[in-house]
Design an enzyme around this catalytic site. Structure first.
Site, PDB file in Angstrom:
ATOM      1  N   VAL A 183      86.926   7.763  53.847  1.00  0.00           N
ATOM      2  CA  VAL A 183      85.841   7.599  52.869  1.00  0.00           C
ATOM      3  C   VAL A 183      86.243   8.176  51.506  1.00  0.00           C
ATOM      4  O   VAL A 183      86.085   7.529  50.472  1.00  0.00           O
ATOM      5  CB  VAL A 183      84.551   8.285  53.377  1.00  0.00           C
ATOM      6  N   THR A 233      83.834  15.666  54.020  1.00  0.00           N
ATOM      7  CA  THR A 233      84.390  16.237  55.244  1.00  0.00           C
ATOM      8  C   THR A 233      83.331  16.124  56.340  1.00  0.00           C
ATOM      9  O   THR A 233      82.234  15.621  56.103  1.00  0.00           O
ATOM     10  CB  THR A 233      84.690  17.735  55.060  1.00  0.00           C
ATOM     11  N   LYS A 239      77.073  15.007  57.501  1.00  0.00           N
ATOM     12  CA  LYS A 239      75.716  15.107  58.056  1.00  0.00           C
ATOM     13  C   LYS A 239      75.388  16.494  58.596  1.00  0.00           C
ATOM     14  O   LYS A 239      74.251  16.767  58.930  1.00  0.00           O
ATOM     15  CB  LYS A 239      75.564  14.072  59.168  1.00  0.00           C
ATOM     16  N   GLU A 282      72.738   9.827  50.372  1.00  0.00           N
ATOM     17  CA  GLU A 282      72.376   8.460  50.725  1.00  0.00           C
ATOM     18  C   GLU A 282      73.152   7.968  51.946  1.00  0.00           C
ATOM     19  O   GLU A 282      72.642   7.207  52.777  1.00  0.00           O
ATOM     20  CB  GLU A 282      72.631   7.540  49.520  1.00  0.00           C
ATOM     21  N   VAL A 320      72.463   8.204  56.345  1.00  0.00           N
ATOM     22  CA  VAL A 320      71.801   7.224  57.202  1.00  0.00           C
ATOM     23  C   VAL A 320      72.183   5.839  56.706  1.00  0.00           C
ATOM     24  O   VAL A 320      72.019   5.547  55.521  1.00  0.00           O
ATOM     25  CB  VAL A 320      70.267   7.389  57.126  1.00  0.00           C
ATOM     26  N   ALA A 333      75.065   4.500  56.147  1.00  0.00           N
ATOM     27  CA  ALA A 333      76.221   4.470  55.219  1.00  0.00           C
ATOM     28  C   ALA A 333      75.770   4.069  53.819  1.00  0.00           C
ATOM     29  O   ALA A 333      74.961   4.751  53.214  1.00  0.00           O
ATOM     30  CB  ALA A 333      77.321   3.575  55.750  1.00  0.00           C
ATOM     31  N   GLY A 356      87.282   0.197  63.931  1.00  0.00           N
ATOM     32  CA  GLY A 356      87.050   1.338  63.016  1.00  0.00           C
ATOM     33  C   GLY A 356      85.599   1.770  62.926  1.00  0.00           C
ATOM     34  O   GLY A 356      85.216   2.474  62.007  1.00  0.00           O
ATOM     35  N   ASP A 394      75.295  11.469  67.305  1.00  0.00           N
ATOM     36  CA  ASP A 394      75.404  10.970  65.937  1.00  0.00           C
ATOM     37  C   ASP A 394      74.110  10.262  65.517  1.00  0.00           C
ATOM     38  O   ASP A 394      73.594  10.480  64.421  1.00  0.00           O
ATOM     39  CB  ASP A 394      76.612  10.022  65.861  1.00  0.00           C
ATOM     40  N   LYS A 433      71.146  11.306  62.590  1.00  0.00           N
ATOM     41  CA  LYS A 433      70.614  10.408  61.546  1.00  0.00           C
ATOM     42  C   LYS A 433      69.099  10.307  61.649  1.00  0.00           C
ATOM     43  O   LYS A 433      68.400  10.302  60.631  1.00  0.00           O
ATOM     44  CB  LYS A 433      71.228   9.015  61.698  1.00  0.00           C
ATOM     45  N   GLY A 451      81.720   2.150  58.114  1.00  0.00           N
ATOM     46  CA  GLY A 451      82.951   1.675  57.474  1.00  0.00           C
ATOM     47  C   GLY A 451      83.206   2.462  56.207  1.00  0.00           C
ATOM     48  O   GLY A 451      82.267   2.871  55.523  1.00  0.00           O
TER      49      GLY A 451
END
Ligand code: ASP
Ligand code: MG
Length: 817
Positions: free
Chosen positions: A478, A557, A581, A608, A611, A613, A666, A680, A684, A800
């Site tokens: 990212v 990170t 997160k 932003e 949740v 992406a 990915g 995960d 979120k 992604g």
């Protein structure tokens, strides 16, 4: 007639002399030309140094004398190499003669044991006289007729030897009597005039601009050109403020104000007479002849109302006098002003207050030694009579001034911007003051950081650019993708006056940094060879050090350690954008604390990408809630990996194969166990629920476990996938059971109106918006007070690197909203 003046830097060596001669000759074709010449660069300083050194220790510094002589002899030798017909011997004689005179003057000083002003003027003006001789001979060598004017005989000045003022009216009459042939080029040494006894006087340091003004008035020139080494008058000093730019036009009034308040391009005394006689003046660059320069006139054609420049004066001293009776104020200020004007000391921001019985003003440290003592002496009588309560002196102040016609029109905006810039430097404003003619606004500061402050204010107010200073931590998929987007978008944003500067790039072990901007075309290489160990504290101090206006720390990170530091990061002056997160899904108390600190310090805390992406979820929710909406129920597929895995189950693919495939694409976390464990998605969901105002903890969320208990101990990726195979049959059964009812399995997060949250596998039918969600797509279905019975739905790729980076980038632009 046209008057051209060339300053010292335009006459610094033989090539420059030749260059100036060609500028003159170029203009001769269209007009008769009068030329004022300054001394070659630094010569006046050197001459002044001789006198100063003598006064200090009573020994003539002979080495300086020799160096100046050498300079002139070398100069004409070099000219002679370029023009072999140059009358070198004749000029050499003149130079030798002049240095003999100088020698005599120095002898004279030694006999007197001090240097009278009269001799000072003769010594210090030698450079101008030699410049004029040397240039005259060049022009004559090139076949031109030249008339050399003697300013001692023509410019009638008062009796001040050092800072003389010229009587323009009487000087003009003297010029009228002159007979100068039309084809002659006129040359006059600058800086010099003569008093009523025909004695040489000088016009104050940098006074040859004033000479140019006088010559253009006395010769009825239609324009006065001041040739220097920059492209005109700048919005600020280009030597220190790299983003300063030349102004195409400016009024006399503005130029005067800029010059008076610290700009160094033109001497303030030269502007008023030009204005009075309405002679336009252009500031031009000898090194860049074709540049139009800055035109100074009475009224500008374009942009007459914009802010023209920012100047500063440092080393200023404030003097404040407290009187007992207010009737004394006028009397005291008259006395002081008379003294300062007699001594030629400039006074800045003079204020009298009848309510507090005070007079205050600023003077420059270099202009006066022991000013307080001197003022006390002048006001001795009043002090004796106990009419003065106290005299206060405060040193080391800076006056920053913003100049432009009609400045009051913008005052609120300007002061707001200044305050914002100063806040970053922890600076407090000492005083704000307007010029009475509404042309400048000055602020007084106590600071060691004046250049950086001017830079900030200049960019903010004049260039109107808004900088965002980026500190990126985390350069995995990212982070790296984000740097690519920044590089791509930077130019486009710059056109909209937003400047993205990346100042720090770091991972958990090391970092690279650049005060202005890291070169993003080459950062990977620079990073690879960097030996700087990463400590958060080391980079946090940079904000104050460089006074970044909109610093933002971007956390790409997954580190709990970094997330734990958010409060101190904000307190160091940063905004935070996080894709990590860990912070928002930690304990409610910590979550609230970061939000409160951000609020208190007026910093943005944006996430932003937590949740969905890059999908616009959080920002939209914030706006909805602000407008009075509230949640009735939420349902969604919040994970790209789970969307991908469960979507494949529809096509009879086993759960283990589907997971492998999702990993290949990915979508999964580095270890797919983290996805299948549901944690995960729960994070979120927690973040979303908290956004709606529910006070819940991660442990409050019911997670229906997909994986049996013994999976918890398997941390090896391969082993995990092998074990997963054992669940294939169980899953296929569930899928088939749902299929019988025309339903599919989806991994769904739910928030109920009462705030209870759950994550579990659900069977959904064709009527549900979740039915078609697969291949990594996310869906968010909000039933709210405003959106019902048809819900607000946001769907799209929710995982992604690219979309996540684009989400961060959109947060980046929210920093300056
Ligand atoms: N040479 C003189 C000085 O340096 C005058 C001038 O250059 O304007 O002060
Ligand atoms: Mg000069």
């Amino acid at each position: 007639m046209k008057t051209l003046k060339f300053g010292g830097t335009s006459l610094a060596n033989a090539n420059k002399f030749i260059q100036v001669s060609s500028i003159i000759l170029n203009q001769v074709k269209n007009d008769q030309i009068a030329v004022v010449l300054s001394a070659p660069a630094n010569i006046t300083n050197q001459l002044e140094k001789i006198i100063q050194k003598y006064t200090f220790n009573h020994i003539v510094p002979i080495e300086i004398f020799i160096n100046i002589k050498k300079f002139f002899l070398q100069l004409i030798d070099d000219i002679n190499i370029i023009h072999d017909k140059y009358p070198i011997n004749k000029i050499k004689k003149k130079i030798t003669l002049k240095f003999k005179q100088l020698n005599n003057l120095l002898d004279h000083i030694q006999t007197l044991n001090y240097c009278p002003d009269k001799i000072y003027a003769q010594i210090i003006s030698m450079g101008e006289i030699l410049s004029a001789y040397i240039m005259k001979a060049i022009l004559e060598t090139l076949g031109n007729k030249v008339t050399l004017l003697d300013p001692v005989k023509l410019l009638l000045a008062n009796n001040n030897y050092i800072n003389a003022v010229v009587d323009i009216h009487k000087s003009k009459k003297r010029f009228k009597k002159l007979k100068i042939y039309k084809q002659d080029i006129i040359i006059m040494p600058g800086f010099i005039a003569g008093n009523q006894f025909n004695e040489l006087v000088v016009l104050g340091r940098n006074g040859s601009d004033y000479s140019a003004t006088l010559l253009s008035i006395c010769t009825n020139s239609h324009i006065c050109e001041i040739w220097t080494d920059v492209n005109g008058i700048y919005t600020s000093d280009p030597n220190t403020i790299s983003t300063a730019r030349p102004l195409s036009e400016i009024t006399y009034q503005e130029a005067l104000e800029l010059a008076y308040l610290g700009a160094k391009v033109i001497h303030p005394a030269s502007i008023k007479p030009l204005q009075y006689y309405n002679i336009p003046c252009t500031i031009k660059n000898t090194n860049n002849c074709n540049h139009p320069g800055t035109l100074i006139t009475n009224q500008n054609k374009n942009n007459s109302d914009i802010i023209k420049g920012i100047t500063y004066l440092s080393n200023m001293i404030l003097i404040k006098i407290y009187s007992i009776k207010n009737i004394q104020i006028a009397n005291i200020s008259n006395k002081i002003l008379k003294y300062l004007s007699d001594k030629n000391i400039s006074v800045y921001l003079l204020h009298q207050s009848l309510s507090s019985n005070t007079i205050s003003f600023y003077v420059h440290k270099n202009n006066t030694l022991n000013i307080k003592k001197k003022i006390k002496k002048i006001l001795n009588k009043e002090i004796q009579k106990k009419l003065i309560e106290s005299i206060i002196e405060i040193k080391n102040l800076n006056i920053i001034s913003i100049v432009g016609n009609n400045i009051k029109k913008y005052n609120v905006k300007i002061i707001k911007k200044i305050c914002l810039s100063l806040e970053k430097f922890n600076n407090k404003i000492f005083e704000i003051s307007y010029n009475i003619s509404n042309i400048s606004l000055s602020i007084v500061l106590h600071t060691n950081n004046i250049i950086n402050i001017i830079k900030k204010i200049h960019d903010f107010i004049i260039n109107k650019t808004i900088p965002i200073n980026i500190f990126l931590i985390g350069i995995g998929g990212v982070g790296s993708e984000l740097l690519k987007i920044i590089l791509e978008q930077r130019d486009k944003l710059e056109k909209k006056f937003i400047q993205l500067n990346v100042n720090v790039i770091a991972n958990s072990t090391k970092y690279i940094t650049n005060k202005t901007n890291i070169n993003l075309n080459n950062w990977t290489h620079e990073f690879a060879v960097s030996k700087k160990n990463f400590y958060l504290k080391k980079i946090l101090i940079l904000v104050k050090k460089y006074g970044y206006l909109n610093p933002v720390l971007i956390d790409c990170t997954a580190s709990q350690d970094i997330a734990n530091e958010y409060n101190s990061i904000i307190k160091s002056g940063f905004n935070i954008i996080t894709a990590n997160k860990k912070s928002n899904s930690s304990l409610l108390l910590d979550y609230l604390s970061v939000h409160q600190i951000a609020n208190k310090y007026d910093k943005k805390f944006l996430y932003e990408t937590h949740v969905g992406a890059g999908l616009p979820i959080i920002d939209n929710l914030k706006n909805l809630i602000k407008s009075g909406d509230h949640l009735i129920k939420f349902q969604g597929i919040l994970s790209g990996s789970m969307s991908c895995i469960f979507g494949q189950l529809d096509d009879d693919i086993t759960i283990s194969d589907a997971t492998k495939q999702a990993q290949k694409l990915g979508f999964t976390e580095p270890n797919p166990k983290d996805d299948l464990s549901g944690i995960d998605v729960a994070r979120k969901l927690l973040i979303l629920a908290r956004e709606f105002g529910y006070s819940i903890e991660l442990t409050d969320i019911k997670i229906e476990k997909i994986l049996p208990k013994h999976f918890e101990t398997i941390n090896n990726k391969k082993k995990f996938l092998l074990q997963l195979k054992k669940l294939n049959n169980q899953f296929t059964e569930k899928v088939n059971y749902a299929k019988c009812k025309n339903k599919v399995l989806r991994y769904v997060g739910t928030i109920k109106g009462n705030g209870s949250c759950s994550v579990r596998i659900k069977e959904v039918d064709n009527n549900s918006p979740l039915y078609h969600i697969k291949n990594g797509e996310n869906i968010f279905v909000f039933y709210t007070k405003y959106y019902q019975p048809i819900p607000l739905i946001i769907r799209g790729y929710g995982a992604g690197n690219k979309v996540t980076a684009s989400g961060i980038f959109s947060d980046l632009l929210r920093i300056i909203l």
